[in-house]
Design a protein around this motif. Sequence first.
Motif, PDB file in Angstrom:
ATOM      1  N   PRO A  35       0.812  -1.228   0.000  1.00  0.00           N
ATOM      2  CA  PRO A  35       0.000   0.000   0.000  1.00  0.00           C
ATOM      3  C   PRO A  35       0.843   1.276   0.000  1.00  0.00           C
ATOM      4  O   PRO A  35       0.508   2.247  -0.678  1.00  0.00           O
ATOM      5  N   GLY A  36       1.943   1.261   0.760  1.00  0.00           N
ATOM      6  CA  GLY A  36       2.831   2.418   0.767  1.00  0.00           C
ATOM      7  C   GLY A  36       3.479   2.633  -0.585  1.00  0.00           C
ATOM      8  O   GLY A  36       3.639   3.775  -1.040  1.00  0.00           O
ATOM      9  N   TRP A  37       3.873   1.527  -1.244  1.00  0.00           N
ATOM     10  CA  TRP A  37       4.466   1.635  -2.580  1.00  0.00           C
ATOM     11  C   TRP A  37       3.460   2.195  -3.576  1.00  0.00           C
ATOM     12  O   TRP A  37       3.799   3.036  -4.412  1.00  0.00           O
ATOM     13  N   LEU A  38       2.209   1.757  -3.477  1.00  0.00           N
ATOM     14  CA  LEU A  38       1.176   2.235  -4.386  1.00  0.00           C
ATOM     15  C   LEU A  38       0.938   3.727  -4.200  1.00  0.00           C
ATOM     16  O   LEU A  38       0.807   4.478  -5.191  1.00  0.00           O
ATOM     17  N   ASN A  39       0.897   4.181  -2.966  1.00  0.00           N
ATOM     18  CA  ASN A  39       0.753   5.616  -2.717  1.00  0.00           C
ATOM     19  C   ASN A  39       1.944   6.395  -3.249  1.00  0.00           C
ATOM     20  O   ASN A  39       1.796   7.532  -3.730  1.00  0.00           O
ATOM     21  N   LEU A  40       3.135   5.787  -3.176  1.00  0.00           N
ATOM     22  CA  LEU A  40       4.322   6.434  -3.711  1.00  0.00           C
ATOM     23  C   LEU A  40       4.218   6.593  -5.224  1.00  0.00           C
ATOM     24  O   LEU A  40       4.582   7.639  -5.773  1.00  0.00           O
ATOM     25  N   VAL A  41       3.709   5.579  -5.913  1.00  0.00           N
ATOM     26  CA  VAL A  41       3.521   5.660  -7.361  1.00  0.00           C
ATOM     27  C   VAL A  41       2.596   6.822  -7.713  1.00  0.00           C
ATOM     28  O   VAL A  41       2.890   7.623  -8.616  1.00  0.00           O
ATOM     29  N   LEU A  42       1.481   6.935  -6.999  1.00  0.00           N
ATOM     30  CA  LEU A  42       0.527   8.012  -7.269  1.00  0.00           C
ATOM     31  C   LEU A  42       1.153   9.379  -6.974  1.00  0.00           C
ATOM     32  O   LEU A  42       0.914  10.347  -7.694  1.00  0.00           O
ATOM     33  N   GLY A  43       1.960   9.444  -5.913  1.00  0.00           N
ATOM     34  CA  GLY A  43       2.627  10.703  -5.586  1.00  0.00           C
ATOM     35  C   GLY A  43       3.638  11.110  -6.635  1.00  0.00           C
ATOM     36  O   GLY A  43       3.711  12.284  -7.029  1.00  0.00           O
ATOM     37  N   VAL A  44       4.434  10.147  -7.111  1.00  0.00           N
ATOM     38  CA  VAL A  44       5.433  10.441  -8.141  1.00  0.00           C
ATOM     39  C   VAL A  44       4.760  10.882  -9.437  1.00  0.00           C
ATOM     40  O   VAL A  44       5.249  11.773 -10.136  1.00  0.00           O
ATOM     41  N   MET A  45       3.614  10.275  -9.763  1.00  0.00           N
ATOM     42  CA  MET A  45       2.892  10.655 -10.972  1.00  0.00           C
ATOM     43  C   MET A  45       2.516  12.140 -10.939  1.00  0.00           C
ATOM     44  O   MET A  45       2.626  12.849 -11.949  1.00  0.00           O
ATOM     45  N   LYS A  46       2.101  12.622  -9.780  1.00  0.00           N
ATOM     46  CA  LYS A  46       1.774  14.045  -9.657  1.00  0.00           C
ATOM     47  C   LYS A  46       3.036  14.905  -9.621  1.00  0.00           C
ATOM     48  O   LYS A  46       3.038  16.027 -10.156  1.00  0.00           O
ATOM     49  N   ASP A  47       4.089  14.407  -9.004  1.00  0.00           N
ATOM     50  CA  ASP A  47       5.329  15.175  -8.905  1.00  0.00           C
ATOM     51  C   ASP A  47       6.013  15.358 -10.253  1.00  0.00           C
ATOM     52  O   ASP A  47       6.880  16.232 -10.391  1.00  0.00           O
ATOM     53  N   THR A  48       5.656  14.544 -11.241  1.00  0.00           N
ATOM     54  CA  THR A  48       6.251  14.720 -12.572  1.00  0.00           C
ATOM     55  C   THR A  48       5.932  16.089 -13.152  1.00  0.00           C
ATOM     56  O   THR A  48       6.617  16.540 -14.073  1.00  0.00           O
ATOM     57  N   ALA A  49       4.903  16.759 -12.627  1.00  0.00           N
ATOM     58  CA  ALA A  49       4.556  18.091 -13.124  1.00  0.00           C
ATOM     59  C   ALA A  49       5.703  19.079 -12.939  1.00  0.00           C
ATOM     60  O   ALA A  49       5.803  20.071 -13.681  1.00  0.00           O
ATOM     61  N   LEU A  50       6.598  18.802 -11.977  1.00  0.00           N
ATOM     62  CA  LEU A  50       7.706  19.729 -11.714  1.00  0.00           C
ATOM     63  C   LEU A  50       8.780  19.704 -12.789  1.00  0.00           C
ATOM     64  O   LEU A  50       9.610  20.611 -12.849  1.00  0.00           O
ATOM     65  N   VAL A  51       8.794  18.672 -13.637  1.00  0.00           N
ATOM     66  CA  VAL A  51       9.841  18.600 -14.660  1.00  0.00           C
ATOM     67  C   VAL A  51       9.655  19.681 -15.714  1.00  0.00           C
ATOM     68  O   VAL A  51      10.543  19.913 -16.540  1.00  0.00           O
ATOM     69  N   MET A  52       8.517  20.363 -15.705  1.00  0.00           N
ATOM     70  CA  MET A  52       8.312  21.457 -16.655  1.00  0.00           C
ATOM     71  C   MET A  52       9.368  22.541 -16.476  1.00  0.00           C
ATOM     72  O   MET A  52       9.700  23.261 -17.425  1.00  0.00           O
ATOM     73  N   TRP A  53       9.927  22.631 -15.269  1.00  0.00           N
ATOM     74  CA  TRP A  53      10.921  23.669 -14.987  1.00  0.00           C
ATOM     75  C   TRP A  53      12.272  23.374 -15.618  1.00  0.00           C
ATOM     76  O   TRP A  53      13.143  24.254 -15.653  1.00  0.00           O
ATOM     77  N   ILE A  54      12.478  22.158 -16.109  1.00  0.00           N
ATOM     78  CA  ILE A  54      13.727  21.859 -16.823  1.00  0.00           C
ATOM     79  C   ILE A  54      13.454  21.614 -18.308  1.00  0.00           C
ATOM     80  O   ILE A  54      14.274  21.034 -19.008  1.00  0.00           O
ATOM     81  N   GLY A  55      12.286  22.046 -18.773  1.00  0.00           N
ATOM     82  CA  GLY A  55      12.001  22.054 -20.201  1.00  0.00           C
ATOM     83  C   GLY A  55      11.310  20.843 -20.775  1.00  0.00           C
ATOM     84  O   GLY A  55      11.213  20.724 -21.999  1.00  0.00           O
ATOM     85  N   ILE A  56      10.825  19.946 -19.937  1.00  0.00           N
ATOM     86  CA  ILE A  56      10.134  18.755 -20.436  1.00  0.00           C
ATOM     87  C   ILE A  56       8.651  19.071 -20.604  1.00  0.00           C
ATOM     88  O   ILE A  56       8.017  19.622 -19.697  1.00  0.00           O
ATOM     89  N   VAL A  57       8.107  18.725 -21.745  1.00  0.00           N
ATOM     90  CA  VAL A  57       6.695  18.986 -22.008  1.00  0.00           C
ATOM     91  C   VAL A  57       5.876  17.771 -21.589  1.00  0.00           C
ATOM     92  O   VAL A  57       5.675  16.841 -22.363  1.00  0.00           O
ATOM     93  N   GLU A  58       5.460  17.773 -20.323  1.00  0.00           N
ATOM     94  CA  GLU A  58       4.551  16.733 -19.839  1.00  0.00           C
ATOM     95  C   GLU A  58       3.144  17.314 -19.823  1.00  0.00           C
ATOM     96  O   GLU A  58       2.896  18.350 -20.441  1.00  0.00           O
ATOM     97  N   LEU A  59       2.237  16.682 -19.110  1.00  0.00           N
ATOM     98  CA  LEU A  59       0.831  17.071 -19.180  1.00  0.00           C
ATOM     99  C   LEU A  59       0.589  18.503 -18.733  1.00  0.00           C
ATOM    100  O   LEU A  59      -0.104  19.262 -19.421  1.00  0.00           O
ATOM    101  N   LEU A  60       1.152  18.901 -17.588  1.00  0.00           N
ATOM    102  CA  LEU A  60       0.895  20.246 -17.088  1.00  0.00           C
ATOM    103  C   LEU A  60       1.519  21.307 -17.986  1.00  0.00           C
ATOM    104  O   LEU A  60       0.901  22.343 -18.255  1.00  0.00           O
ATOM    105  N   ARG A  61       2.746  21.042 -18.462  1.00  0.00           N
ATOM    106  CA  ARG A  61       3.399  22.003 -19.363  1.00  0.00           C
ATOM    107  C   ARG A  61       2.611  22.134 -20.669  1.00  0.00           C
ATOM    108  O   ARG A  61       2.439  23.246 -21.192  1.00  0.00           O
ATOM    109  N   ALA A  62       2.139  21.027 -21.196  1.00  0.00           N
ATOM    110  CA  ALA A  62       1.325  21.072 -22.407  1.00  0.00           C
ATOM    111  C   ALA A  62       0.052  21.876 -22.169  1.00  0.00           C
ATOM    112  O   ALA A  62      -0.374  22.675 -23.021  1.00  0.00           O
ATOM    113  N   SER A  63      -0.553  21.698 -21.009  1.00  0.00           N
ATOM    114  CA  SER A  63      -1.776  22.428 -20.677  1.00  0.00           C
ATOM    115  C   SER A  63      -1.511  23.926 -20.581  1.00  0.00           C
ATOM    116  O   SER A  63      -2.303  24.739 -21.086  1.00  0.00           O
ATOM    117  N   GLN A  64      -0.398  24.313 -19.960  1.00  0.00           N
ATOM    118  CA  GLN A  64      -0.072  25.724 -19.827  1.00  0.00           C
ATOM    119  C   GLN A  64       0.201  26.360 -21.186  1.00  0.00           C
ATOM    120  O   GLN A  64      -0.135  27.526 -21.414  1.00  0.00           O
TER     121      GLN A  64
END
Length: 216
Positions: free
Chosen positions: A145-174
């Motif tokens: 269960p802890g690992w599963l919550n970690l997966v969900l947390g990392v999925m949301k944290d990927t939004a921060l990669v927009m600051w190094i120029g990666i076009v993920e979902l949030l960057r594409a939306s912006q």
Amino acid sequence: MFSTSLTATDLVYMLDGAWVTLQLTFWAILLGSFGGLLCGLLRALAPRASLPLAWVLDVFRSVPLLIQFVLLNSFKSIAGLDISAFSVGCIVLGVYAAAYFTEIVRSGVLAVSPSVRRASRSLGLSYWQDLRYIVLPMATRVAFPGWLNLVLGVMKDTALVMWIGIVELLRASQTIVTRIQEPLLVLCIAGLIYYVMSLVVARLGARLERRWQEND
């Protein structure tokens, strides 16, 4: 009547960003799970010897992810390393996930009762057989269960990669928001995509847990 400047091409662009988000999550969790498993076992089985490792992992858990992204990306440029921004994102997220998964694994291993381990050894199992056939299967159920919550947390944290120029979902939306000036609609769609991805992962995890319970 409702009208919008959002086009099908924009939706495809957001889905492409979502695919990048999933790829980042996959590689980060793969790296984090492998590293966290090794470090977690070391922390549980040799706590004193692995104390310096615990201090290092505390740094990665304590420093905000955004700072870690910026620092590694800057170090890459200063050192002249030929590493893509996507690789930087995977490495930072992977180490971050490993730092948290280490504690999840450690708590799972320590949750196995010492009496269970003594019983397995009394039946003739070696130390490594006890670890493989008794400790790890029981610890996995506790840690899952802890690992599963970690997966969900990392999925949301990927939004921060927009600051190094990666076009993920949030960057594409912006990018789309900047063009059509409809932030409420675009961000609602982005949130829905995040929700669907998280729901699929959560449901798969719940199904796996039910199968474990049925096999008991």
